[in-house]
Design a protein around this motif. Structure first.
Motif, PDB file in Angstrom:
ATOM      1  N   GLU A  77       0.845  -1.188   0.000  1.00  0.00           N
ATOM      2  CA  GLU A  77       0.000   0.000   0.000  1.00  0.00           C
ATOM      3  C   GLU A  77       0.884   1.244   0.000  1.00  0.00           C
ATOM      4  O   GLU A  77       1.483   1.584   1.023  1.00  0.00           O
ATOM      5  CB  GLU A  77      -0.920   0.016   1.228  1.00  0.00           C
ATOM      6  N   PRO A  78       0.988   1.923  -1.145  1.00  0.00           N
ATOM      7  CA  PRO A  78       1.890   3.069  -1.248  1.00  0.00           C
ATOM      8  C   PRO A  78       1.543   4.221  -0.323  1.00  0.00           C
ATOM      9  O   PRO A  78       2.434   5.010   0.045  1.00  0.00           O
ATOM     10  CB  PRO A  78       1.777   3.486  -2.720  1.00  0.00           C
ATOM     11  N   LEU A  79       0.281   4.332   0.099  1.00  0.00           N
ATOM     12  CA  LEU A  79      -0.087   5.449   0.973  1.00  0.00           C
ATOM     13  C   LEU A  79       0.514   5.325   2.365  1.00  0.00           C
ATOM     14  O   LEU A  79       0.521   6.288   3.129  1.00  0.00           O
ATOM     15  CB  LEU A  79      -1.604   5.571   1.061  1.00  0.00           C
ATOM     16  N   GLY A 105      -6.755   2.234  -0.780  1.00  0.00           N
ATOM     17  CA  GLY A 105      -7.474   3.283  -0.080  1.00  0.00           C
ATOM     18  C   GLY A 105      -7.572   3.124   1.421  1.00  0.00           C
ATOM     19  O   GLY A 105      -8.292   3.885   2.073  1.00  0.00           O
ATOM     20  N   TYR A 106      -6.847   2.175   1.997  1.00  0.00           N
ATOM     21  CA  TYR A 106      -6.934   1.954   3.449  1.00  0.00           C
ATOM     22  C   TYR A 106      -5.808   2.721   4.133  1.00  0.00           C
ATOM     23  O   TYR A 106      -4.775   2.168   4.499  1.00  0.00           O
ATOM     24  CB  TYR A 106      -6.847   0.466   3.759  1.00  0.00           C
ATOM     25  N   ALA A 107      -6.037   4.015   4.282  1.00  0.00           N
ATOM     26  CA  ALA A 107      -5.044   4.910   4.859  1.00  0.00           C
ATOM     27  C   ALA A 107      -5.759   6.200   5.256  1.00  0.00           C
ATOM     28  O   ALA A 107      -6.864   6.480   4.775  1.00  0.00           O
ATOM     29  CB  ALA A 107      -3.932   5.205   3.850  1.00  0.00           C
ATOM     30  N   PHE A 124      -8.014   2.356  -7.987  1.00  0.00           N
ATOM     31  CA  PHE A 124      -8.518   2.181  -6.626  1.00  0.00           C
ATOM     32  C   PHE A 124      -9.050   0.768  -6.462  1.00  0.00           C
ATOM     33  O   PHE A 124     -10.088   0.412  -7.012  1.00  0.00           O
ATOM     34  CB  PHE A 124      -9.620   3.204  -6.344  1.00  0.00           C
ATOM     35  N   GLY A 125      -8.326  -0.054  -5.720  1.00  0.00           N
ATOM     36  CA  GLY A 125      -8.686  -1.454  -5.550  1.00  0.00           C
ATOM     37  C   GLY A 125      -9.704  -1.650  -4.441  1.00  0.00           C
ATOM     38  O   GLY A 125      -9.387  -1.484  -3.262  1.00  0.00           O
ATOM     39  N   LEU A 149     -12.815   6.814  -1.171  1.00  0.00           N
ATOM     40  CA  LEU A 149     -13.266   6.773  -2.562  1.00  0.00           C
ATOM     41  C   LEU A 149     -14.312   7.856  -2.806  1.00  0.00           C
ATOM     42  O   LEU A 149     -14.296   8.526  -3.855  1.00  0.00           O
ATOM     43  CB  LEU A 149     -13.834   5.396  -2.897  1.00  0.00           C
ATOM     44  N   ARG A 150     -15.191   8.057  -1.851  1.00  0.00           N
ATOM     45  CA  ARG A 150     -16.210   9.101  -1.969  1.00  0.00           C
ATOM     46  C   ARG A 150     -15.548  10.489  -2.059  1.00  0.00           C
ATOM     47  O   ARG A 150     -15.950  11.336  -2.847  1.00  0.00           O
ATOM     48  CB  ARG A 150     -17.150   9.023  -0.762  1.00  0.00           C
ATOM     49  N   TRP A 151     -14.539  10.702  -1.243  1.00  0.00           N
ATOM     50  CA  TRP A 151     -13.821  11.982  -1.241  1.00  0.00           C
ATOM     51  C   TRP A 151     -13.020  12.170  -2.530  1.00  0.00           C
ATOM     52  O   TRP A 151     -12.926  13.267  -3.070  1.00  0.00           O
ATOM     53  CB  TRP A 151     -12.876  12.031  -0.036  1.00  0.00           C
ATOM     54  N   LEU A 152     -12.473  11.079  -3.037  1.00  0.00           N
ATOM     55  CA  LEU A 152     -11.595  11.121  -4.203  1.00  0.00           C
ATOM     56  C   LEU A 152     -12.340  11.375  -5.506  1.00  0.00           C
ATOM     57  O   LEU A 152     -11.824  12.048  -6.412  1.00  0.00           O
ATOM     58  CB  LEU A 152     -10.838   9.795  -4.290  1.00  0.00           C
ATOM     59  N   ALA A 153     -13.553  10.850  -5.606  1.00  0.00           N
ATOM     60  CA  ALA A 153     -14.293  10.905  -6.867  1.00  0.00           C
ATOM     61  C   ALA A 153     -14.455  12.338  -7.358  1.00  0.00           C
ATOM     62  O   ALA A 153     -14.871  13.226  -6.615  1.00  0.00           O
ATOM     63  CB  ALA A 153     -15.667  10.264  -6.684  1.00  0.00           C
ATOM     64  N   GLY A 154     -14.092  12.564  -8.611  1.00  0.00           N
ATOM     65  CA  GLY A 154     -14.211  13.884  -9.213  1.00  0.00           C
ATOM     66  C   GLY A 154     -12.977  14.752  -9.086  1.00  0.00           C
ATOM     67  O   GLY A 154     -12.880  15.795  -9.735  1.00  0.00           O
ATOM     68  N   LYS A 155     -12.015  14.304  -8.255  1.00  0.00           N
ATOM     69  CA  LYS A 155     -10.811  15.112  -8.054  1.00  0.00           C
ATOM     70  C   LYS A 155      -9.700  14.764  -9.034  1.00  0.00           C
ATOM     71  O   LYS A 155      -8.789  15.550  -9.247  1.00  0.00           O
ATOM     72  CB  LYS A 155     -10.311  14.966  -6.615  1.00  0.00           C
ATOM     73  N   THR A 156      -9.760  13.576  -9.602  1.00  0.00           N
ATOM     74  CA  THR A 156      -8.787  13.145 -10.603  1.00  0.00           C
ATOM     75  C   THR A 156      -9.408  11.981 -11.379  1.00  0.00           C
ATOM     76  O   THR A 156     -10.547  11.601 -11.137  1.00  0.00           O
ATOM     77  CB  THR A 156      -7.453  12.724  -9.954  1.00  0.00           C
TER      78      THR A 156
END
Length: 239
Positions: A77-79, A105-107, A124-125, A149-156
């Motif tokens: 997990e790179p994060l 996304g577990y971070a 996003f796995g 994922l909810r926060w990320l959507a639409g940002k990239t």
């Protein structure tokens, strides 16, 4: 700056657009029963610097550019090593190198935000949409993952990767729930379906661990077609 890493790949064709240089970092807070890189879980091993990554990439830079590629950081997990990834991706942006983050996304969201500032695309796995199934598969709740994922959507540019494990996370109900969740996002991401396989089972055995999904068959063509159809019928784009 340096990070712990597992390996690198100079001809990555499944980890983002084009042909890519892929860096696999170590360390993962999930314990996926189907993991084919069990040896990446501890955040230990050899180290690599951002200078070394870019120097290695630049040996083939013209080739990657012609192939519409770039650099992907995966794991583990790179994060969990977000400072390193953010620094590497910042340097990539300054040099015009396309970047892709491959994450489960577990971070903490702060770690995701730190890296996202310099990220062109995210793979996003998502292991399971039902929290009980997710806990059975990974040992952890998916609440943080879904929030990210909810926060990320639409940002990239985001692609959701979902592994099809026959009889485990591929029921009509599970896939319907997945589609309904994706439809609540600001921008609905496409889904890339990945077939479950046991190719990494030997790594568990080499490390002295019993393989947790012993007896679960590999996902076949029919499994993948059924999953694809189930999502498409709910209006989800499947790659």
């Amino acid at each position: 700056m340096q990070a712990y890493y597992h390996s690198t790949e100079t001809f990555g064709t499944v980890d983002g657009r084009g042909i890519r240089y892929v860096l696999f970092l170590t360390g993962c807070a999930l314990a996926c029963k189907f993991c084919h890189n069990r040896d990446t879980w501890p955040c230990t091993g050899e180290t690599i610097t951002d200078d070394q990554v870019l120097a290695h990439y630049n040996r083939y830079r013209n080739y990657y550019k012609a192939a519409n590629g770039g650099i992907t950081v995966s794991g583990g997990e790179p994060l969990l090593q977000a400072d390193f990834v953010a620094r590497l991706f910042h340097r990539c942006r300054l040099e015009g190198i396309h970047t892709t983050l491959d994450t489960a996304g577990y971070a903490p969201q702060e770690s995701l935000a730190k890296v996202l500032a310099f990220t062109d695309a995210v793979l996003f796995g998502l292991k399971a949409i039902d929290d009980t199934v997710h806990q059975q598969l990974t040992g952890a709740s998916n609440r943080t993952i879904l929030d990210n994922l909810r926060w990320l959507a639409g940002k990239t540019v985001v692609t959701v990767r979902y592994i099809i494990i026959p009889g485990v996370n591929d029921s009509k109900e599970e896939l319907s729930e997945l589609a309904l969740f994706l439809q609540t996002l600001t921008v609905i991401p496409p889904v890339e379906l990945l077939p479950y396989h046991t190719a990494g089972q030997y790594k568990w055995q080499q490390m002295g661990h019993a393989y947790p999904l012993e007896g679960i068959r590999d996902a076949g063509v029919e499994d993948m077609n059924q999953a694809r159809l189930a999502l498409q019928q709910k209006g989800i784009v499947v790659l």
